[in-house]
Design a protein around this motif. Sequence first.
Motif, PDB file in Angstrom:
ATOM      1  N   THR A 574       0.819  -1.285   0.051  1.00  0.00           N
ATOM      2  CA  THR A 574      -0.081   0.024   0.013  1.00  0.00           C
ATOM      3  C   THR A 574       0.892   1.215   0.066  1.00  0.00           C
ATOM      4  O   THR A 574       0.723   2.220  -0.734  1.00  0.00           O
ATOM      5  CB  THR A 574      -1.001  -0.045   1.256  1.00  0.00           C
ATOM      6  OG1 THR A 574      -1.832  -1.310   1.163  1.00  0.00           O
ATOM      7  CG2 THR A 574      -1.923   1.343   0.992  1.00  0.00           C
ATOM      8  N   THR A 578       0.809   4.018  -3.215  1.00  0.00           N
ATOM      9  CA  THR A 578       0.713   5.538  -2.578  1.00  0.00           C
ATOM     10  C   THR A 578       1.875   6.455  -2.999  1.00  0.00           C
ATOM     11  O   THR A 578       1.682   7.486  -3.486  1.00  0.00           O
ATOM     12  CB  THR A 578       0.206   5.619  -1.166  1.00  0.00           C
ATOM     13  OG1 THR A 578      -0.876   4.610  -1.095  1.00  0.00           O
ATOM     14  CG2 THR A 578      -0.186   7.088  -1.093  1.00  0.00           C
ATOM     15  N   LEU A 599       4.039  12.626   0.752  1.00  0.00           N
ATOM     16  CA  LEU A 599       2.882  12.424   1.772  1.00  0.00           C
ATOM     17  C   LEU A 599       2.747  13.072   2.886  1.00  0.00           C
ATOM     18  O   LEU A 599       3.503  13.444   3.521  1.00  0.00           O
ATOM     19  CB  LEU A 599       2.891  10.945   1.766  1.00  0.00           C
ATOM     20  CG  LEU A 599       3.151   9.858   0.685  1.00  0.00           C
ATOM     21  CD1 LEU A 599       3.123   8.500   1.320  1.00  0.00           C
ATOM     22  CD2 LEU A 599       2.035   9.991  -0.234  1.00  0.00           C
ATOM     23  N   SER A 675      -5.471  11.441  -0.617  1.00  0.00           N
ATOM     24  CA  SER A 675      -4.685  10.358  -0.599  1.00  0.00           C
ATOM     25  C   SER A 675      -4.928   9.335   0.744  1.00  0.00           C
ATOM     26  O   SER A 675      -4.480   8.277   0.617  1.00  0.00           O
ATOM     27  CB  SER A 675      -3.105  11.143  -0.233  1.00  0.00           C
ATOM     28  OG  SER A 675      -3.159  11.765   1.223  1.00  0.00           O
ATOM     29  N   ALA A 679      -5.373   5.572  -0.273  1.00  0.00           N
ATOM     30  CA  ALA A 679      -4.404   4.502   0.435  1.00  0.00           C
ATOM     31  C   ALA A 679      -5.349   3.440   1.228  1.00  0.00           C
ATOM     32  O   ALA A 679      -5.157   2.472   1.172  1.00  0.00           O
ATOM     33  CB  ALA A 679      -3.517   5.586   1.427  1.00  0.00           C
TER      34      ALA A 679
END
Length: 740
Positions: A574, A578, A599, A675, A679
């Motif tokens: 994951t 992402t 991120l 995001s 995710a």
Amino acid sequence: MATLLYRLGRGALRRRRLVVALWLVVLVAAGLAAATLRGPTASNFTMPGTESQRALDLLAEQFPAASGATGTIAVKAPADGQLASPEGQAVVKGLVQEAATLPGVVGAVDPLQVGAVSPDGRYALVQVQFAKGSDGVTDEQRTAYENVGAAAEAQGWQVAPGGEVLGGEPEVGSTEALGVLVAAIVLFITFGSLVAAGMTMLNALIGVGVGMAGLFALSGVIELTSTAPILALMLGLAVGIDYSLFITSRHRQNLLDGLSPEEAVGRAVGTAGSAVVFAGATVVIALAGLAVVNIPFLTVMGLAAAGTVTVAVLVAITLQPALLGFAGHRVLPRRLRAGAAGAAAPVDDANLDDRPEAATAPPEDQSTFGFRWARLVTRFRVPVILLGLVGLGLLALPTPDMRLALPDPSTAAVGSPQRVSSDLTTEGFGPGFTGRLAVVVAGDTPEATSAAVPQVTTLLQGTENVLAVAPPQVSPDGRTALLGVVPKTGPTDEATETLVNQIRGSVREIPNADVLLTGVTAVGIDVSEKLSDALPVYLLLVVGLSVLLLMLVFRSVLVPIKAALGFLLTVAATFGITVGVFQQGHLADLVGLDTPAPLISFLPILLIGILFGLAMDYEVFLVSRMREDYVHGETARQATISGMGHGARVVTAAALIMISVFGGFVFLEDPVIKSMGFALAIGVAIDAFVVRMTIVPAVMSLLGDRAWWLPRWLSRVLPNVDIEGEKLRTELNDRAPSRV
């Protein structure tokens, strides 16, 4: 626990009108409390104990006039050099005067007087000081600030208000309703009944309504970050639907087995409800465990989401049985109602004690996709395991390149006021002007501060990647000085992070003074570093917790270890996907991402907490049936196939619902929420379909009887929680059902 929940389920059905009325009262009361007690959400991320936060606290004490929110108005003239003309200067002065008289503003700085003008004479930056912090700025004040400069724009000038004052609360609009709509369609396809699908969705929505209303009611006394309610809504809605789905699905199966509605509800809550309580407890523990990181805003986010999950569990085991009582056999598809109704009397208050409790169960259909998939996976278990490991490993390759930061205006949605102002500032002055740093020099005496400032200035000017150092501002008592530093690179650039560390290292040895570096950029770097340091500790806590809890549930050593390793595979893959999309920009257009960027700092640690709980959901619902069949005499391989065959349909539906709800938030413009939704949706998809429904049965088949090995001494020590209600079923089969 299963026996207690069995009685709770039957009692909720018998007193269904009272249960529904109580929940409606709670919903209305929570709504009224939210409407009257709701406070503002915070858009800032404080980090007690860090250097940047200590500097901010010192500035608030020594420069109280500058402790409010700031805004920067980027101005662009129609042509080069126009700011030097009398006409251009008149336009700028008029804009400054207009900004200074806005509601909530204490002053505006003329760029012509302080030299905040680009070398080509076309761009200028107007600094605006508000009386209160960004969380204290009202919507009316923010709107007035956004609309400043209409007279200048009428003359062909471009005016772009920006700065921290524009950081508002993300809005949840109609796009997320698409996720709920998809969830409703999945429920209808799964159940084949509008009543069952609608009732399950209604149950989840009531739970979300209570949870969110309670959260907003507490916001008047607890500072919530703007993303906390979004996370709570996202998670509460997803698990609320899933938990109701699990109980409704088991109830329908009980009806088809010939049980009366009351007995079917009781057994559904006693068995599937036990798994719901355990699954919900794992999510709550993982989210509440964020408090060990000792980061206030993250603790509040975790507790807020944990609160909505707790409500979802309570609603599932109390309100859902009551609604099932009203629905009766209508929760079944129309073609199956007659047979089920013929085996058990319909629910009626007058004949609750005059119905048969069970009939002969119909033969089990093992031609469904779940059974066929399980047989395929167990037959080719070694290639399946290798292919799964290699595939997830490839997806995880970008993970080591992950960078964390707090959001800055340069990554905001294209066309938003923050992004327009940031782009205009970068165009005229360079990216460093969008993330200026502040150096605070504090001495015990005015003389010590006065002696330290020139030394600090010299060091700053000699540091690579520093574009400019502003003259110092001195506090009224002369003991604190503030120097502005403009880097050459943007706020989230890796070079800026290096610059912050270089400055802190170079000024550490200044004698007789404390030199602290702060500013929005420095705060973001400090937050990211502290979260990065806490990530391994939290991951170890979560993995250790998963092994312990699953050891209690399955009374096995290898099953919990296998589950924990599968969770680590999910997390790594994951993170990799992402990072590839949101940081590196691969396929960014598919999710509507304008600008790839690091991120958000808290995403990894939050993702671990949430995915842990959801992964344990699917592990429990699949493997618990495998254990049940194995205990009742089936071979390890056949128990694996049986567990997959019975659980695949429900877990598939639950995962699709989770994915659709989380995926609905990808359509929001806010890149942070986008995001998070992406995710979580990807994480659920990987864990449910690749890890739990593919790798897990392959590994269980490979382990065989060894999967259920538990040392005798450990078996005596561990309590038997009986989460699947094995003791309850034995008791009910050995005696006539008791009246509750």
